[in-house]
Design an enzyme around this catalytic site. Structure first.
Site, PDB file in Angstrom:
ATOM      1  N   GLN A 190       0.825  -1.205   0.000  1.00  0.00           N
ATOM      2  CA  GLN A 190       0.000   0.000   0.000  1.00  0.00           C
ATOM      3  C   GLN A 190       0.864   1.263   0.000  1.00  0.00           C
ATOM      4  OE1 GLN A 190      -2.730  -2.403   3.159  1.00  0.00           O
ATOM      5  NE2 GLN A 190      -3.168  -0.217   3.089  1.00  0.00           N
ATOM      6  N   ARG A 226      -7.934  -1.188   8.563  1.00  0.00           N
ATOM      7  CA  ARG A 226      -9.029  -0.330   8.141  1.00  0.00           C
ATOM      8  C   ARG A 226      -9.427   0.649   9.235  1.00  0.00           C
ATOM      9  NH1 ARG A 226     -13.610  -2.095   3.791  1.00  0.00           N
ATOM     10  NH2 ARG A 226     -14.134   0.006   3.214  1.00  0.00           N
ATOM     11  N   CYS A 227      -8.428   1.174   9.908  1.00  0.00           N
ATOM     12  CA  CYS A 227      -8.706   2.275  10.816  1.00  0.00           C
ATOM     13  C   CYS A 227      -7.415   3.026  10.988  1.00  0.00           C
ATOM     14  CB  CYS A 227      -9.249   1.810  12.153  1.00  0.00           C
ATOM     15  SG  CYS A 227      -8.034   1.457  13.408  1.00  0.00           S
ATOM     16  N   GLU A 239     -12.843   4.031   6.411  1.00  0.00           N
ATOM     17  CA  GLU A 239     -12.604   3.300   7.657  1.00  0.00           C
ATOM     18  C   GLU A 239     -13.708   3.525   8.685  1.00  0.00           C
ATOM     19  OE1 GLU A 239      -7.839   3.154   7.271  1.00  0.00           O
ATOM     20  OE2 GLU A 239      -8.661   4.818   8.362  1.00  0.00           O
TER      21      GLU A 239
END
Lengths: 289, 163, 788
Positions: free
Chosen positions: C223, C372-373, C742
């Site tokens: 990523q 995802r946060c 998120e």
């Protein structure tokens, strides 16, 4: 995940398969749909030297009523069973189970014979076979044998089949007026093996008295299990709510679950109790239709 | 270990090859035939990223031996529609935003082809159960359901038009 | 609401245009790492430890090397010759690339087998003989700090116990004092279990070193390609890999969710292998390797929330024990070892708070990924949102009303939180009102009362969260010292079409569409005429990558500002073409015109053409711009989620009846994509709430390391999500936008947990840790019955 090397043999007839198996010995395994065996081979829990592919054998895929028996060819896939009109109309218990077994793509390949022959108490079909008092037809080096389901499951992944025996047909007493069955399992998510499952088959006479009953349990014992004590209580009786309540209690007492990721032993006993009662009611409802 | 000759039809083309017994169909498609639209996501036949059509039925190619596909007719995502066109499902996934990262998408679409063949007018619940062997980690499934619904409508229209 | 400034054809902000990237994925032509095949391709498979903690007595390669096609077995000893057997983590810890003497967690990489074929490599890995001496693993983090606990990291100088660090923020004394004197104090130990991102594509790389050009090219599931390039240069510089000779290509990524930020040991081994062998080496993780290595969450949080008797919140205190496994490889900004956990004071207005955290070593896999946060926001939000509900239950007040009475008010923004954040904007009241209206909150309250009267279990759960995303201002935020800016580079071609490149990397978020829309908004060039390119460090401008909902807040802003630079240049060109002075030129989307004479105009395409063909005297030719955006603050997306469930007392079965999510992520670039992101995040919210969690036995063995037992929700478990929006633009972001993807992962778990706990509250149950399974509910009900 890659399976270890093995030799592949394609059998085009039952005879050829048996001959191959006899020749290759215990290191040879039959593969039908392969959805039980191949995953184990990929994880290298199973490393057979020989695979005998029986999936191409012709004539072992059928569903028909013949005399007083429903006969299902061992290579019939779960999808074929799911969409079969006879089963839909007269044996709704099959639909109950298949809908909850794995997923549609696996059911396209997975066969009823494989599901039973694998001898895994976590599979769904064994409980149905117990409930419906199926006979398992197998062919082997010594010819054809018919094994009553109560003599079929021997132990953890162990059955009455000799290494070279091929399960060819499942015979189930034909549905008659006043009979009905139902299956349900609690699963952690769809497609999972059962936390606990219960198959019930009842046969009522015209006055509503229970002539025959079968109760099979999924994944709450090392070997697929019949709830004998519960059946005895119901046979010859008009099945009342009180009796159903008692059978649920018996089921929770007689099953042999172990605590694992799916839940504690106590939880599983409780689930068996609940599903047994619900499936008894559902089977009765169907029988009375 | 002996090699086995297999011949199958993949996306309309006949293919003959010598393969090892243990070669998984998904690797044959990806590595030997260089068609990489069929993916590998879990190895245990749970995720469905490797779903193809084998003789018209959705099958998880990670749990299928290549040798067993001898004589079969196989369709992968690459062969679902002629080059430069969309199958109604491909169009619907685009229109309804039924994909994010795209990794599960080929398997999801191939599974949906089989689903709609057996059930041309599925309810939302039937779609959800029908694709339950295919995991998507991105979309939350809402839009996949809508995609399958759109495709079902389009395919019904097409069928009507041809009758 | 947001009003579109562009036509649908131009497709600027606010248009739900269809995604430009879809076609290749729909036709099986996506290009993921495992799809790359290079000339002379070799394959690598890792041998992994069956034990959680063991001495390695010997590694015998002979049988593996005897297999036809196995070329090499690489061990820690081999790497040690080049001083490559250890690598630094992002948080100043150290991690083994390959061990030389001890394995510290089950499935740790022990050695690597390189072969000509993937199947042969697996056979080779099976044939490697490793002699282990197992030791008693530390699995329970609470035992890691016991006096008699073995020291897990004696390799670290000065390390005397298994504590990694202690962190705290806020005023402990004052917070303790307020809690001690409060009318009501609710307490709970809340555990957020270890979970895994479980993207459907696992991790992998294809590393290729050319001995002639000395160039290393790595196709990598990452990523953050630029950050990885710099890390590789820092780690392997001493063997001659220098940054200009390293090219990281992040092709299509099959889901990231934070799991593709870290540098996994096998990447380094593959790079070492290609460096030594001179042929490309591919490594693709299988699913079990994926699930057992790396993790998110794993916070044990002791929470105390103090309030007046009528429910005015006064203070919040949380003391956390964090299980990091054998090394702290958390992917956090350097100055934030606990990430943004201090957002834990939530959406409420009160003065006093204190948060502390002790991180410990155990014999588990490292990871600490920001799943995802935005770095530990999920943990923080779960803590405060559970405690607010607990307070509501304690004083018997409607949890919605309690929230309304405590919300930070719209006019209080920018709001300085007790633990030091400056919330940019929000209208919490309006958002919750919208959610309540959409779900029919009052009706459900009535239905619940009726059902309870009949002995049925029904629950309504609310979560009103505040997120903190878009790291971040460079004065505070860096990764290994590199400031967390991000970048955009735009080239407008003579024919008015454009190519734009970014330092971020989409993993399914739809950047190829949304970035084009931002540029369409700013330049008036149709989004279909703009190509977006990311992920190749040889061509993309430097950036820190895509995670923590930072792409729109940082690179999206960079795109807008780079476009505005172009517009300024275009103004000069337009003035030249229209033969007026620059001051007389005005802009509206897509064209320049003469003030007071709108018929005298030049389109952006005319101007771009002139930039190459009719250049004003003294002006630099060409029509390109680059911007590196250093955000002044983070953005604070927020939302109100409401969940309705029914629970069956007999079996513990949980039925999620409804779930409404109202998000406020500021101005929206593409509503279709935002809605899709919210749907996906919600399913990743119900996953840990009800299904997922990595389970260990007492020996440190992972019990559910396949997707047979790690229960990623299917379409059947995933409810039909209902979504909506309020819009409070970010005042400091050039587009008024905030991150969004998120929020649902952060907001859904407490809403679901609150709903289930509300359902079983009449039975006396006051808290349940996630994942809340039917089995867990059933056990809790039995425990209550046993008490009664």
């Amino acid at each position: 995940m890659i399976p270890a090397n093995f030799n592949y043999h394609k059998a085009t007839s039952v005879k050829e398969a048996i001959a191959l198996s006899s020749e290759l010995g215990e290191e040879a395994k039959y593969m039908s749909g392969g959805h039980s065996l191949l995953p184990m081979m990929k994880l290298r829990f199973a490393t057979p030297e020989h695979i005998i592919d029986i999936s191409k054998i012709e004539g072992l895929s059928y569903i028909k009523e013949d005399g007083d028996m429903l006969k299902i060819g061992a290579l019939t896939t779960q999808t074929e069973m799911e969409h079969n009109t006879l089963l839909k109309e007269s044996y709704p218990i099959m639909g109950d189970a298949i809908w909850l077994t794995a997923d549609p793509s696996v059911r396209n390949v997975g066969t009823i014979g494989g599901n039973i022959a694998h001898g895994d108490a976590a599979n769904d079909q064994p409980a149905l076979m117990l409930a419906m008092r199926a006979n398992i037809v197998a062919e082997g080096a010594d010819g054809t044998k018919t094994i009553p389901i109560d003599e079929f499951f021997h132990g953890f992944y162990m059955t009455a089949l000799e290494p070279s025996d091929i399960l060819t047909e499942i015979q189930i007493p034909k549905a008659k007026k006043g009979s009905g069955g139902a299956y349900h399992k609690v699963e952690r998510k769809v497609g999972d093996y059962a936390t606990a499952g219960v198959a019930v088959h009842v046969e009522l006479d015209d006055s509503g008295v229970c002539q025959q009953v079968g109760i099979g349990l999924t994944n709450v014992s090392a070997v697929p299990m019949r709830l004998e004590r519960g059946e005895e209580l119901l046979r010859g009786q008009e099945i009342t709510d009180e009796l159903i309540e008692q059978v649920g209690q018996i089921a929770s007492e007689d099953c042999e679950p172990e605590s694992d990721l799916r839940g504690s032993e106590a939880y599983k006993r409780s689930v068996v109790n609940t599903i047994t009662k619900r499936m008894l009611n559902k089977a009765l409802e169907r029988a009375r239709q | 270990m002996a090699k086995h000759e297999v011949t199958m039809t993949i996306n309309g083309q006949s293919v003959t090859a010598e393969v090892d017994s243990r070669l998984l169909l998904v690797h044959f498609i990806r590595e030997n035939l260089d068609m990489t639209g069929t993916h590998i996501g879990c190895d245990t036949s749970n995720c469905g990223a490797c779903t193809i059509l084998l003789d018209g039925k959705s099958v998880k190619a990670c749990t299928y031996l290549t040798v067993r596909a001898d004589g079969a007719e196989i369709t992968t995502i690459e062969g679902l529609a002629p080059e430069g066109t969309n199958h109604p499902l491909q169009q619907a996934f685009h229109d309804q935003h039924g994909l994010h990262c795209g990794f599960c998408t080929p398997g999801m679409i191939m599974r949906s082809v089989d689903l709609l063949k057996n059930n041309p007018n599925p309810t939302e619940e039937e779609i959800r159960w029908g694709i339950s062997g295919n995991l998507c980690r991105c979309t939350g499934y809402n839009n996949i359901v809508k995609s399958v619904q759109q495709a079902a409508k389009e395919m019904a229209k097409e069928k009507e038009a041809t009758v | 609401m947001f009003k579109c400034k562009t036509s649908a054809e131009v497709g600027g902000m606010g248009h739900s245009v269809k995604r430009k990237e879809d076609a290749r994925f729909l036709h099986g032509k996506g290009n993921y790492v495992d799809d790359t095949k290079l000339p002379g391709q070799l394959h690598m498979v890792m041998v992994r430890s069956p034990y959680a903690y063991a001495k390695i007595k010997s590694i015998n390669k002979e049988k593996a090397l005897a297999i036809d096609g196995v070329l090499a077995v690489i061990t820690g000893e081999d790497l040690a010759q080049y001083n490559l057997h250890w690598m630094p983590t992002l948080l100043s810890d150290t991690q083994m690339v390959l061990p030389t003497d001890t394995v510290m967690h089950q499935s740790q990489e022990v050695c690597a087998v390189i072969a000509t074929d993937r199947y042969v490599a697996v056979d080779g890995a099976e044939a490697v003989e490793v002699d282990y001496e197992p030791m008693q693993a530390i699995v329970d983090p609470f035992k890691a700090l016991d006096d008699d606990a073995p020291l897990l990291r004696p390799d670290k100088e000065g390390q005397e116990d298994n504590q990694i660090y202690h962190w705290e923020r806020g005023d402990r004394a004052k917070t303790d004092e307020v809690i001690a004197n409060a009318d009501v104090v609710v307490k709970e130990r809340i555990y957020l279990p270890r979970i895994h991102v479980a993207s459907i594509e696992t991790c992998g790389c294809n590393a290729s070193y050319d001995k002639d050009t000395q160039k290393l090219t790595v196709y990598l599931t990452t990523q953050a390609p630029h950050a990885i390039r710099t890390v590789v240069a820092l780690v392997a510089g001493h063997v001659g890999l220098s940054e200009e000779k390293i090219r990281i290509i992040s092709p299509d990524i099959g889901g990231g969710f934070g799991g593709k930020v870290p540098v996994y040991p096998a990447y380094v081994v593959a790079i070492a292998a290609t460096f030594l062998i001179g042929k490309p080496v591919k490594w693709i993780e299988d699913r079990s390797e994926n699930l057992v290595n790396g993790f998110a969450r794993d916070y044990h949080m002791d929470c105390e929330l103090a309030a007046t008797k009528d429910g005015k919140i006064q203070a919040f205190k949380v003391s956390t024990l964090a299980d990091h496994g054998y090394t702290d490889s958390s992917a956090n900004p350097s100055k934030y070892p606990t990430g943004m956990f201090s957002i834990c004071t939530g959406s409420y207005d009160y003065e006093h708070a204190f948060a502390e955290l002790d991180a410990v070593y155990t014999n588990k896999a490292p990871g600490g990924v920001a799943y995802r946060c935005s770095f530990r926001v999920t943990e923080a939000v779960h803590a405060i949102e559970r405690m607010v509900d607990k307070l509501a239950a304690e004083i018997d007040k409607d949890p919605a009303l309690l929230r309304f009475e405590n919300f930070i008010k719209k006019e209080q923004f920018p709001y300085e939180s007790p633990l030091g954040w400056s919330y940019d904007s929000g209208d919490y009241k309006a958002t919750l009102e919208k959610a309540m209206e959409m779900i029919g909150y009052d009706d459900y309250k009535k239905e619940q009362a009726e059902k309870r009267a009949q002995g049925k279990l029904m629950g309504i759960g609310i979560c009103t969260f505040t997120e903190v995303v878009g790291a971040g201002p460079s004065k505070d935020f860096d990764i290994l010292g590199i400031a967390m800016f991000d970048s955009a580079e735009i080239r407008v071609h003579p024919t008015g079409k454009a190519l734009a490149r970014f330092g971020t990397k989409s993993q399914g978020q739809g950047h190829e569409t949304t970035y084009a829309q931002i540029l369409a908004e700013e330049l008036g060039i149709p989004y279909t005429d703009i190509e977006i390119d990311e992920g190749d460090t040889d061509t993309a401008p430097y950036g820190l990558g895509t995670y923590a909902s930072r792409s729109t807040p940082t690179a999206g802003a960079a795109a807008a500002i780079a476009a505005r630079k172009l517009r300024d240049k275009g103004k000069k060109i337009a003035a030249h073409l229209l033969e007026v002075s620059e001051e007389d030129i005005e802009w509206e989307v897509g064209k320049y015109f003469v003030k007071g004479a709108p018929e005298k105009s030049k389109t952006i395409q005319d101007v771009a053409f002139a930039a190459y063909t009719n250049i004003p005297p003294g002006l630099e030719p060409g029509f390109e711009a680059t911007h590196y955006y250093d955000p002044p603050n983070l953005t604070f997306p927020n939302g109100a989620y409401i969940c309705v469930v029914e629970v069956e007392e007999e079996t513990g079965a949980i039925d999620v009846k409804r779930f409404v999510a109202i998000d406020d992520c500021g101005n929206i670039i593409n509503p279709m994509i935002v809605e899709g992101q919210v749907h996906g995040g919600l399913t990743q919210g119900i996953a840990p709430a009800m299904y997922e969690g990595i389970e260990y036995d007492d020996e440190g063995n992972v019990l559910n390391g396949t997707l047979m037992d790690y229960l990623v929700p299917t379409a059947v478990e995933s409810p039909h999500w209902e979504t909506g929006h309020t819009i409070t633009p970010s005042p400091h972001h050039p587009l008024g936008a905030k991150g969004v993807a998120e929020s649902p992962t952060v907001g859904a778990p407490p809403a679901i947990a609150n709903a289930i706990i509300d359902a079983v509250a009449p039975l006396g149950i006051k808290h349940l840790d996630i994942p809340i399974t039917p089995a867990k509910v059933w056990e809790a009900i039995q425990a209550q019955k046993a008490k009664a």
